[in-house]
Design an enzyme around this catalytic site. Structure first.
Site, PDB file in Angstrom:
ATOM      1  N   HIS A  41      28.939  27.222  39.542  1.00 61.07           N
ATOM      2  CA  HIS A  41      28.354  27.967  38.423  1.00 61.07           C
ATOM      3  C   HIS A  41      27.101  28.735  38.825  1.00 61.07           C
ATOM      4  O   HIS A  41      26.572  29.530  38.024  1.00 61.07           O
ATOM      5  CB  HIS A  41      28.055  27.043  37.247  1.00 61.07           C
ATOM      6  CG  HIS A  41      28.492  27.606  35.929  1.00 61.07           C
ATOM      7  ND1 HIS A  41      27.992  28.788  35.424  1.00 61.07           N
ATOM      8  CD2 HIS A  41      29.390  27.182  35.018  1.00 61.07           C
ATOM      9  CE1 HIS A  41      28.550  29.048  34.252  1.00 61.07           C
ATOM     10  NE2 HIS A  41      29.414  28.090  33.994  1.00 61.07           N
ATOM     11  N   ASP A  58      44.306  44.286  33.340  1.00 62.46           N
ATOM     12  CA  ASP A  58      45.686  44.732  33.545  1.00 62.46           C
ATOM     13  C   ASP A  58      46.011  44.688  35.037  1.00 62.46           C
ATOM     14  O   ASP A  58      45.517  45.505  35.813  1.00 62.46           O
ATOM     15  CB  ASP A  58      45.859  46.148  32.998  1.00 62.46           C
ATOM     16  CG  ASP A  58      47.321  46.571  32.915  1.00 62.46           C
ATOM     17  OD1 ASP A  58      48.138  46.050  33.710  1.00 62.46           O
ATOM     18  OD2 ASP A  58      47.641  47.437  32.084  1.00 62.46           O
TER      19      ASP A  58
END
Length: 520
Positions: free
Chosen positions: A183, A456
């Site tokens: 993180h 996409d």
């Protein structure tokens, strides 16, 4: 811990101070996206390596460096080292030596891995109600989404492995790609930026090199000498120390004992860890719109019941996030046995979009590979109120709480407090906590604003077409319990995805998640 000796072929860059706070260093996370068709493993692999050549920080090692304010550094490979690491990754038979692992599971349907995702692939999840499903088997999930990732900061500081790794698995009817990361890599915007750069590399060419690597966006807020670590005192025309942010408390001995007892009794007696599992929820857009209509009607009723002076003071704006979080909290609290017991919920605000006081825009690097997420508590409510208040009224409570939290002075207080007390290199040893010790505790991360569903990857399909993810997954490695931790992923596949950790009793409670359709 001794300092790490220099590593030939790498350039050291300090990890930013906010990214090195314990709430980040203690967590190893993975995020996966599942697409409803087979994508080319070769294209996914080659484009990943091409991206790493453009952004070598993705292949950085992390080491202890006492000379830096954070105590940690990224060791970014130089061009020749990038080539060497790529060659090792392509030829090694050990997953831990691979920067990207590709798995051909085309003999399996994704239904054998994660049934609720399979329903999303088939567009067969209910359009009338919420669907609930268990997470994949943990061992299978590790194998299929992050077999090359490190699982703790301790391991990362010693391993010859990057702090961000990639994974791609092709099923008979779908493709799952995943990023696993410490993180300290940043926040959801950081992960979205990496996925977007990967997508761009497949579609056309790798993005331009990152500018501003090594810029620390919050170093000026580091106490005691950072120029922004104090607040302006207009009365005295000077500066004063920044106090604790809203809803936070510095615990003394008695509070520490009470908190420890409540946590231990919950973990060891009331709800043992073995009873917990991870669950996913899918809410179709039709249900989202129905909840929004219900919440607005609740707010209208509240306004109608108010006198004229209250109406003038009442701000009735509510967002989709306010309503979704209100719905989630209603269901989470339905199973709590003590309705009068107070409950504190932590959620996320982000200094990237809500800058702190004294902020200078030039302090922020032009790239996204740094974190600005801050955990902030909502105003406490009785557990029974969370479960039973009208949806719109609860959404208003959430919005009002967050409006106070995102005040620039409070954002500054959050950052300064984190840096003062929880920096990995030098924690203060004091316990600063977001709730009273006897409260119910829960937390929810919001990722809707990152719009993962817009990614996409159709350029990797055969033939190329538009292919967006219909499901998302996540998990984390953390030293403490995952209980009561939730995420609102956001819009994908014609609905909104959620995930969190709870017991089977909580997942099937008749007044909570048990009201919805469970996918086996």
């Amino acid at each position: 811990m001794p300092a790490t000796p220099p590593m030939p072929g790498y350039d050291a860059v300090a990890v930013p101070v906010l990214d090195s706070t314990l709430g980040n260093t203690d967590i190893m996370t993975r995020i996966s996206l599942t697409f409803p068709t087979q994508l080319s493993l070769a294209l996914l692999q080659d484009s990943w390596y091409e991206l790493v050549r453009a952004w070598p920080i993705l292949a950085a090692r992390v080491r202890h460096t006492p000379s830096t304010p954070s105590g940690l550094s990224f060791l970014i490979p130089q061009p020749d080292k990038v080539k060497e690491l790529e060659q090792r990754s392509r030829t090694s038979h050990k997953d831990q030596e691979k920067h990207i692992v590709i798995v051909d599971a085309s003999s399996r349907s994704i239904a054998s891995f994660h049934p609720i995702t399979a329903k999303a692939i088939q567009s067969s999840l209910s359009r009338d109600t919420v669907s609930v499903g268990a997470a994949p088997d943990n061992a299978d999930s590790l194998k299929m989404t992050c077999s090359n990732a490190t699982t703790s900061l301790k391991q990362l500081l010693r391993a010859d492995q990057a702090y961000i790794t990639a994974h791609a698995t092709v099923w008979s009817d779908a493709t799952t790609i995943a990023l696993a990361f410490s993180h300290i890599a940043g926040d959801a915007f950081s992960v979205k930026a990496i996925f977007e750069a990967w997508r761009q590399t497949i579609e056309s060419a790798a993005p331009a090199p990152l500018q501003g690597v090594g810029v620390d966006p919050f170093i000026t807020y580091l106490p005691p000498h950072g120029k922004n670590s104090k607040s302006e005192d207009t009365d005295k025309q000077g500066e004063r120390d920044v106090g604790l942010p809203l809803g936070f408390f510095q615990y003394g001995f008695i509070d520490k004992v009470r908190l420890a007892w409540n946590l231990i009794s919950d973990i060891k007696i009331k709800r043992p860890e073995k009873k917990f599992g991870q669950y996913y929820m899918y809410m179709p857009e039709e249900k989202v719109q129905a909840l929004m209509a219900q919440a607005r009607a609740d707010v209208d009723a509240l306004v109608s019941a108010s006198d004229d002076s209250e109406k003038q003071a009442l701000d009735t704006r509510i967002s989709t996030f306010n309503v979704l979080l209100a719905w989630l909290l209603q269901n989470i609290h339905a199973a709590n046995p003590k309705r009068k017991r107070m409950s504190t919920v932590m959620t996320i605000v982000n200094a990237k979009t809500r800058p702190p006081a004294r902020h200078d825009p030039s302090d922020y690097p032009p790239h996204q590979l740094w974190g600005g997420a801050l955990g902030v508590p909502l105003e406490p409510l009785a557990s029974g109120d969370y479960a039973s208040l009208p949806l719109g009224q609860l959404a208003l409570h959430i919005r009002t709480s967050l409006t106070a939290q995102i005040d620039p002075a409070n954002m500054q207080a959050n950052i300064v407090t984190l840096l003062r007390h929880t920096r990995w290199a030098k924690p203060s040893g004091k316990l600063i906590f977001f709730a009273r010790p006897n409260h119910y505790l829960s937390g929810c991360t919001e990722w809707r604003s990152t719009r993962f569903g817009e990614l996409d990857f159709g350029a990797a399909a055969s033939p190329p077409s538009s292919v967006k993810p219909v499901a998302i997954g996540t998990d984390m490695e953390i030293a403490v319990s995952k209980r009561n931790r939730w995420v609102i992923f956001g819009d994908m596949g014609g609905g909104v995805w959620f995930s969190g950790f709870m017991t089977d009793h909580e997942a099937t409670h008749r007044d909570g998640f048990g009201r919805y359709q469970h996918v086996q």
